[in-house]
Design a protein around this motif. Sequence first.
Motif, PDB file in Angstrom:
ATOM      1  N   ARG A  58       0.832  -1.211   0.000  1.00  0.00           N
ATOM      2  CA  ARG A  58       0.000   0.000   0.000  1.00  0.00           C
ATOM      3  C   ARG A  58       0.861   1.254   0.000  1.00  0.00           C
ATOM      4  O   ARG A  58       0.512   2.253  -0.638  1.00  0.00           O
ATOM      5  CB  ARG A  58      -0.956  -0.033   1.194  1.00  0.00           C
ATOM      6  CG  ARG A  58      -2.061  -1.044   0.948  1.00  0.00           C
ATOM      7  CD  ARG A  58      -2.976  -1.309   2.102  1.00  0.00           C
ATOM      8  NE  ARG A  58      -3.459  -0.145   2.774  1.00  0.00           N
ATOM      9  CZ  ARG A  58      -3.892  -0.167   4.043  1.00  0.00           C
ATOM     10  NH1 ARG A  58      -3.883  -1.289   4.730  1.00  0.00           N
ATOM     11  NH2 ARG A  58      -4.326   0.914   4.620  1.00  0.00           N
ATOM     12  N   ALA A  62       0.717   3.983  -2.973  1.00  0.00           N
ATOM     13  CA  ALA A  62       0.467   5.394  -2.657  1.00  0.00           C
ATOM     14  C   ALA A  62       1.555   6.276  -3.263  1.00  0.00           C
ATOM     15  O   ALA A  62       1.267   7.327  -3.844  1.00  0.00           O
ATOM     16  CB  ALA A  62       0.399   5.593  -1.144  1.00  0.00           C
ATOM     17  N   ILE A  65       1.080   6.495  -7.057  1.00  0.00           N
ATOM     18  CA  ILE A  65      -0.032   7.398  -7.399  1.00  0.00           C
ATOM     19  C   ILE A  65       0.425   8.851  -7.283  1.00  0.00           C
ATOM     20  O   ILE A  65       0.157   9.668  -8.164  1.00  0.00           O
ATOM     21  CB  ILE A  65      -1.247   7.122  -6.488  1.00  0.00           C
ATOM     22  CG1 ILE A  65      -1.873   5.772  -6.832  1.00  0.00           C
ATOM     23  CG2 ILE A  65      -2.283   8.244  -6.606  1.00  0.00           C
ATOM     24  CD1 ILE A  65      -2.883   5.269  -5.815  1.00  0.00           C
ATOM     25  N   ASP A  66       1.155   9.181  -6.195  1.00  0.00           N
ATOM     26  CA  ASP A  66       1.610  10.562  -6.010  1.00  0.00           C
ATOM     27  C   ASP A  66       2.626  10.979  -7.066  1.00  0.00           C
ATOM     28  O   ASP A  66       2.592  12.112  -7.545  1.00  0.00           O
ATOM     29  CB  ASP A  66       2.191  10.739  -4.604  1.00  0.00           C
ATOM     30  CG  ASP A  66       1.118  10.715  -3.539  1.00  0.00           C
ATOM     31  OD1 ASP A  66      -0.021  11.142  -3.833  1.00  0.00           O
ATOM     32  OD2 ASP A  66       1.399  10.274  -2.417  1.00  0.00           O
ATOM     33  N   ARG A 114      -2.301  13.311   4.709  1.00  0.00           N
ATOM     34  CA  ARG A 114      -2.701  12.450   3.593  1.00  0.00           C
ATOM     35  C   ARG A 114      -2.442  13.135   2.250  1.00  0.00           C
ATOM     36  O   ARG A 114      -2.998  14.185   1.977  1.00  0.00           O
ATOM     37  CB  ARG A 114      -4.193  12.121   3.687  1.00  0.00           C
ATOM     38  CG  ARG A 114      -4.546  11.228   4.848  1.00  0.00           C
ATOM     39  CD  ARG A 114      -6.060  11.062   4.940  1.00  0.00           C
ATOM     40  NE  ARG A 114      -6.425  10.161   5.997  1.00  0.00           N
ATOM     41  CZ  ARG A 114      -6.710  10.552   7.238  1.00  0.00           C
ATOM     42  NH1 ARG A 114      -6.660  11.819   7.560  1.00  0.00           N
ATOM     43  NH2 ARG A 114      -7.049   9.668   8.145  1.00  0.00           N
ATOM     44  N   ILE A 116      -2.912  12.487  -1.951  1.00  0.00           N
ATOM     45  CA  ILE A 116      -3.988  11.826  -2.690  1.00  0.00           C
ATOM     46  C   ILE A 116      -3.754  10.321  -2.713  1.00  0.00           C
ATOM     47  O   ILE A 116      -4.661   9.530  -2.477  1.00  0.00           O
ATOM     48  CB  ILE A 116      -4.105  12.405  -4.120  1.00  0.00           C
ATOM     49  CG1 ILE A 116      -4.533  13.876  -4.050  1.00  0.00           C
ATOM     50  CG2 ILE A 116      -5.080  11.593  -4.964  1.00  0.00           C
ATOM     51  CD1 ILE A 116      -4.486  14.608  -5.369  1.00  0.00           C
ATOM     52  N   GLY A 117      -2.498   9.920  -2.951  1.00  0.00           N
ATOM     53  CA  GLY A 117      -2.173   8.493  -2.968  1.00  0.00           C
ATOM     54  C   GLY A 117      -2.417   7.827  -1.620  1.00  0.00           C
ATOM     55  O   GLY A 117      -2.967   6.730  -1.551  1.00  0.00           O
ATOM     56  N   ALA A 119      -4.460   8.861   0.765  1.00  0.00           N
ATOM     57  CA  ALA A 119      -5.899   8.844   1.042  1.00  0.00           C
ATOM     58  C   ALA A 119      -6.569   7.669   0.317  1.00  0.00           C
ATOM     59  O   ALA A 119      -7.413   6.976   0.896  1.00  0.00           O
ATOM     60  CB  ALA A 119      -6.538  10.166   0.626  1.00  0.00           C
ATOM     61  N   LEU A 120      -6.177   7.425  -0.935  1.00  0.00           N
ATOM     62  CA  LEU A 120      -6.748   6.314  -1.689  1.00  0.00           C
ATOM     63  C   LEU A 120      -6.351   4.959  -1.104  1.00  0.00           C
ATOM     64  O   LEU A 120      -7.106   3.987  -1.197  1.00  0.00           O
ATOM     65  CB  LEU A 120      -6.328   6.390  -3.159  1.00  0.00           C
ATOM     66  CG  LEU A 120      -6.918   7.548  -3.954  1.00  0.00           C
ATOM     67  CD1 LEU A 120      -6.283   7.629  -5.338  1.00  0.00           C
ATOM     68  CD2 LEU A 120      -8.430   7.406  -4.063  1.00  0.00           C
ATOM     69  N   MET A 121      -5.170   4.873  -0.491  1.00  0.00           N
ATOM     70  CA  MET A 121      -4.677   3.625   0.076  1.00  0.00           C
ATOM     71  C   MET A 121      -4.980   3.468   1.567  1.00  0.00           C
ATOM     72  O   MET A 121      -4.578   2.499   2.196  1.00  0.00           O
ATOM     73  CB  MET A 121      -3.155   3.509  -0.131  1.00  0.00           C
ATOM     74  CG  MET A 121      -2.741   3.343  -1.570  1.00  0.00           C
ATOM     75  SD  MET A 121      -3.237   1.733  -2.211  1.00  0.00           S
ATOM     76  CE  MET A 121      -4.403   2.205  -3.457  1.00  0.00           C
TER      77      MET A 121
END
Length: 196
Positions: A58, A62, A65-66, A114, A116-117, A119-121
């Motif tokens: 995770r 994350a 994603i970031d 958090r 964005i990555g 928060a999604l994970m």
Amino acid sequence: MSTCTQCLAEQDSQASFCSKCGAQLHEALESIVVTGTPPGSIPRETQLETYPAAPRVRRLFAAAIDIAIGSLFLIPLISLPIWMGAFVKGSFLTKILRFLPALYLLFRDSIGGRSIGKALMGLVTYDRSLRRPANVIDSVVRNWPLAFTLIPWIGWILSCVFTAIIAIQILIGRPRRLGDGFATTQVIDEKWLRAD
């Protein structure tokens, strides 16, 4: 049997984390060996809050994603000069656009710890010394090596090196990566904050 220095619960001598509060026992034992302080005698307010590290997969997702979001800021920087030619090339607009990826990477953990990555994970960057999610200062101190993307070529190479070091640290299971050492932070599962 050993005792957790965070909550004073009795623990199995082979355990790495406290079964009651989740504190890392090996760090507590190391501090006892170094300082000679027996378990349970360290005041609660002087201890760093410790939680188990967030799962590696995770954390890597994350981060990916970031980095992808940071890279999206480069699209206008690359495409505007192609579509608009010399009119945009070297303009004030392109100079501003160059800062956007670095600014995102630098301030990404500012809002409640958090990005964005994260928060999604379902992850949070947690300030262990102040016992709260990371803020703007924590985010800047933690992520400053990634701000080298502002410097063309040499900075991009340095950013790639730092990113590789961070990825390796996550892959080998280190609970805190390069920037966490500067900021006394750690990426944790957000369930630990809900449990408190």
